[in-house]
Design a protein around this motif. Structure first.
Motif, PDB file in Angstrom:
ATOM      1  N   LYS A  45      24.091  17.557-130.684  1.00 31.29           N
ATOM      2  CA  LYS A  45      25.433  17.445-130.107  1.00 31.29           C
ATOM      3  C   LYS A  45      25.549  16.191-129.253  1.00 31.29           C
ATOM      4  N   MET A  48      26.094  13.168-131.257  1.00 28.47           N
ATOM      5  CA  MET A  48      27.459  13.114-131.789  1.00 28.47           C
ATOM      6  C   MET A  48      28.517  12.973-130.696  1.00 28.47           C
ATOM      7  N   LEU A  50      29.310  15.095-128.481  1.00 26.18           N
ATOM      8  CA  LEU A  50      30.039  16.361-128.339  1.00 26.18           C
ATOM      9  C   LEU A  50      29.656  17.034-127.036  1.00 26.18           C
ATOM     10  N   TYR A  75      27.604  15.303-138.904  1.00 23.85           N
ATOM     11  CA  TYR A  75      26.889  16.413-138.280  1.00 23.85           C
ATOM     12  C   TYR A  75      27.358  17.724-138.885  1.00 23.85           C
ATOM     13  N   PRO A  77      26.944  21.512-138.108  1.00 20.81           N
ATOM     14  CA  PRO A  77      26.419  22.600-137.274  1.00 20.81           C
ATOM     15  C   PRO A  77      26.159  23.831-138.127  1.00 20.81           C
ATOM     16  N   MET A  79      27.583  26.546-138.144  1.00 21.26           N
ATOM     17  CA  MET A  79      28.747  27.438-138.111  1.00 21.26           C
ATOM     18  C   MET A  79      29.919  26.736-138.785  1.00 21.26           C
ATOM     19  N   LEU A  80      30.938  27.525-139.036  1.00 18.04           N
ATOM     20  CA  LEU A  80      32.101  26.978-139.727  1.00 18.04           C
ATOM     21  C   LEU A  80      32.902  26.089-138.773  1.00 18.04           C
ATOM     22  N   ILE A  81      33.255  24.890-139.218  1.00 17.13           N
ATOM     23  CA  ILE A  81      34.024  24.020-138.326  1.00 17.13           C
ATOM     24  C   ILE A  81      35.314  23.528-138.979  1.00 17.13           C
ATOM     25  N   VAL A  82      35.709  24.170-140.055  1.00 21.80           N
ATOM     26  CA  VAL A  82      37.052  23.903-140.596  1.00 21.80           C
ATOM     27  C   VAL A  82      37.828  25.216-140.560  1.00 21.80           C
ATOM     28  N   PRO A  83      39.137  25.137-140.401  1.00 13.53           N
ATOM     29  CA  PRO A  83      39.911  26.382-140.363  1.00 13.53           C
ATOM     30  C   PRO A  83      39.639  27.213-141.615  1.00 13.53           C
ATOM     31  N   PRO A  84      39.236  28.472-141.452  1.00 14.90           N
ATOM     32  CA  PRO A  84      38.789  29.261-142.596  1.00 14.90           C
ATOM     33  C   PRO A  84      39.903  29.616-143.566  1.00 14.90           C
ATOM     34  N   LEU A  86      41.780  27.573-144.937  1.00 23.36           N
ATOM     35  CA  LEU A  86      41.913  26.496-145.932  1.00 23.36           C
ATOM     36  C   LEU A  86      41.133  26.841-147.198  1.00 23.36           C
TER      37      LEU A  86
END
Lengths: 229, 275, 127
Positions: A45, A48, A50, A75, A77, A79-84, A86
């Motif tokens: 992080k 990046m 962050l 990077y 991670p 975990m999910l980092i795009v709106p699910p 989509l």
């Protein structure tokens, strides 16, 4: 080259990084290993931008990070980092919209490589397939370095194999890869360099082939030694 | 600029479903309300005129005529307005916190876009602001429709047919539909600065977490004090300043607070905010 | 192509030994084209740098050759091929000697057992 120089980070009173120094080179797969603690993710992080660090310095190709960092380093991670809500294709369009380094051809290739369907909603995917989508979005950029946090954790063995295949494929090409893991078994033969982190301190860093050749030890042998197990 | 527009578009799409619900709710409740209130009034008038044997004129004198004024004081009108206001206020917080605590941690992606991070701030402000403007415009159209509905339902002698422009001078509607451009700038500018301050407070919390809550409270308090101070002091010294002077001081302070908030938010987003 | 890797030995050396064994067995013929370093890394699931290193060492030993931009090939040099076979044989013999010395067995006894078992056991080695 990603240079992490004498980086210190506290969360409250707890020091999670205490003078961490190492480099990750292009064309090499570097693995941050640590049995416990949150230091590994914190380092990624921090690279990046962050997470602000308390002291020390991080340079990418000799430069301090700015917005162009994200067209040089990606990077992923764990975990999910795009709106699910989509679809995979929509997430790809989102990336294509913003990143100059987005490579559509490569994205399509990875889509096929991972046997993903662009019309699937991300929220409806299995954990393994979500991990693949995450990787897809990170790997389809034409960038110098790929950072992955625990790419093998919590997914089934077949998906682990598929993901491990990425490292030996042209998808990684001559990039620098920096991954964290607490489980080395899957990738012992894939990595060039190991950095062992414990309680915020690097207790050992070495080249895997060198340690095998000169000391006749496996990566796990070295870990046993440094952890006194 | 292109990235900013793309971000606004993306943010708006994420709110779109809730927004549609708000619009549908407002339209349906207000129009149904206008019809109901219209017929209700007419029924009541008929009943009264029959029971008490009075004329239309007597009824209007005793019970008042029907007009859009009466309608906008009913729950049919005020309910949806209140729901919209509250929803947008809550979403002003949610628009940030959902990125940290939603089903996905989208803030990673947002912060890792090769875009100046302050554009994320502006995109979110713009989204909320456009939604407000959209609802205010919708309400404007609805007022005309409601007026027309009542006019059709209620017989002429019972209905006060005022031009809509005078209606907009009524009560809180003056703030939503300011009569002059300067007032528009003032009211909506203040609203915008309110969002800037609120977002800066959120970013303070997101940067320093527990300590940040305290910092955010301080920041909000200071901003509020700055705005109110000239008014209170002026009152205290018995209106020493001319209204115009007071007005200019307030405008200056509001612009100043907005400016500081943007600078501070930019700094926090770039250097302090973390995931 | 599949190697069961030993974790305590350099991977590149294990790759080279694998190639030598394939050459000795005749599975890789003189002049035969071999996979690119990327393909090899992918097939063996090893780091591409390691594959690169193995190829470099093999090239230096004259085991493989690369002409211009063409894919690498197994050498046609009979001397080298013969040497590979001898080297592997020598290694096996030495391992054998070390093993029987460790349990203090005489050469005669060992050789007798080798003769008795050699043909019978061969089938099992066919993999």
């Amino acid at each position: 080259m990603i240079e992490v120089k004498n980086v210190t980070k506290r969360y409250g009173r707890k020091k999670v990084l205490n003078g961490v120094t190492f480099t990750a080179r292009k064309g090499e797969i570097t693995c941050l290993i640590g049995v416990n603690g949150v230091g590994k993710t914190t380092i990624l992080k921090a690279i990046m931008n962050l997470l602000p660090i308390d002291s020390g310095e991080i340079l990418v190709n000799g430069e301090r990070p700015d917005k162009h960092l994200y067209d040089k380093v990606s990077y992923t991670p764990d975990m999910l980092i795009v709106p699910p809500n989509l679809r995979i294709g929509e997430a790809m369009e989102f990336m294509a919209d913003f990143y100059a380094s987005w490579n559509q051809e490569r994205a399509e290739e990875i889509l096929t490589f991972f046997r993903l369907n662009r019309d699937d909603r991300i929220s409806e995917l299995s954990k393994g397939n979500r991990a693949k989508v995450n990787l897809l979005l990170g790997l389809a950029l034409d960038i110098d370095y790929v950072l992955m946090d625990e790419p093998f954790s919590g997914i089934d063995i077949f998906t682990r194999e598929e993901i491990a295949n990425v490292f030996t494929s042209h998808l990684v090409e001559d990039r620098g890869v920096l991954i964290t893991t607490h489980e080395i078994n899957d990738i012992e033969h894939l990595i060039d360099r190991v950095i062992i982190l414990d309680e915020g301190v690097i207790i050992k860093q070495f080249d895997t082939e060198q340690v095998r050749e000169q000391e006749g030890k496996s990566v796990i042998d070295v870990m046993r030694e440094v952890y006194n197990r | 600029m292109k990235n900013y527009i793309k971000l606004v578009n993306f943010e708006f799409n994420r709110f779109f479903k809730i927004y549609l619900v708000l619009i549908a709710l407002t339209v349906v409740v207000q129009l149904v309300g206008a019809i109901y209130e219209g017929f209700n009034y007419v029924d009541f008038a008929r009943e009264m005129m029959q029971n008490q044997m009075i004329t239309m004129e007597d009824f209007v004198r005793d019970y008042g005529p029907m007009s859009i004024y009466s309608f906008i004081k009913t729950i049919w009108f005020l309910g949806p307005v209140a729901i919209c206001v509250v929803t947008l206020l809550i979403y002003s917080l949610f628009i940030w916190y959902r990125d940290w605590y939603g089903k996905s941690t989208f803030i990673y992606r947002l912060l890792m876009l090769p875009v100046e991070r302050i554009k994320i701030f502006f995109a979110k402000v713009t989204t909320i602001f456009l939604c407000v403007l959209g609802l205010v415009s919708l309400q404007y159209v609805l007022l005309f429709l409601e007026h027309a509905i009542l006019e059709r339902i209620v017989p002429g002698p019972l209905f006060v047919n005022l031009p809509i422009s005078s209606l907009l001078n009524f009560d809180f509607l003056v703030i939503l539909y300011p009569p002059t451009f300067i007032e528009f700038l003032l009211y909506y500018g203040t609203g915008l600065v309110f969002l800037f301050v609120l977002f800066t407070m959120i970013l303070l919390e997101r940067s320093f977490r527990l300590k940040g809550i305290f910092l955010a409270a301080c920041y909000g308090a200071v901003a509020l004090t700055l705005i109110l101070a000239p008014l209170i002091i002026n009152d205290g010294v018995g209106g020493y300043l001319f209204p115009m002077e007071l007005f200019l001081i307030e405008v200056f302070l509001i612009v100043f607070i907005g400016f500081v908030s943007v600078l501070l938010s930019g700094y926090l987003l770039k250097n302090k905010v973390w995931v | 192509m599949k190697i069961q890797f030993n974790h305590r030995e350099p991977v590149y050396l294990q790759v080279i030994r694998y190639f030598k064994e394939e050459i000795a067995r005749g599975n890789l013929e003189p002049g035969q084209e071999i996979p690119s370093r990327r393909e090899l890394a992918n097939q063996l699931k090893i780091n591409p740098n390691t594959a690169q290193r193995a190829y470099k060492e093999m090239e230096e030993e004259g085991l493989i050759f690369t002409a211009g931009n063409m894919p690498s090939r197994i050498t046609r040099d009979e001397m080298v091929l013969k040497r590979v076979r001898e080297e592997l044989l020598m290694e096996a013999v030495q391992n054998f000697i070390a093993s029987i010395r460790a349990i203090d067995v005489s050469l005669d006894e060992a050789l007798r057992l080798v003769e008795q078992n050699f043909y019978g056991k061969e089938g099992e080695h066919n993999d």
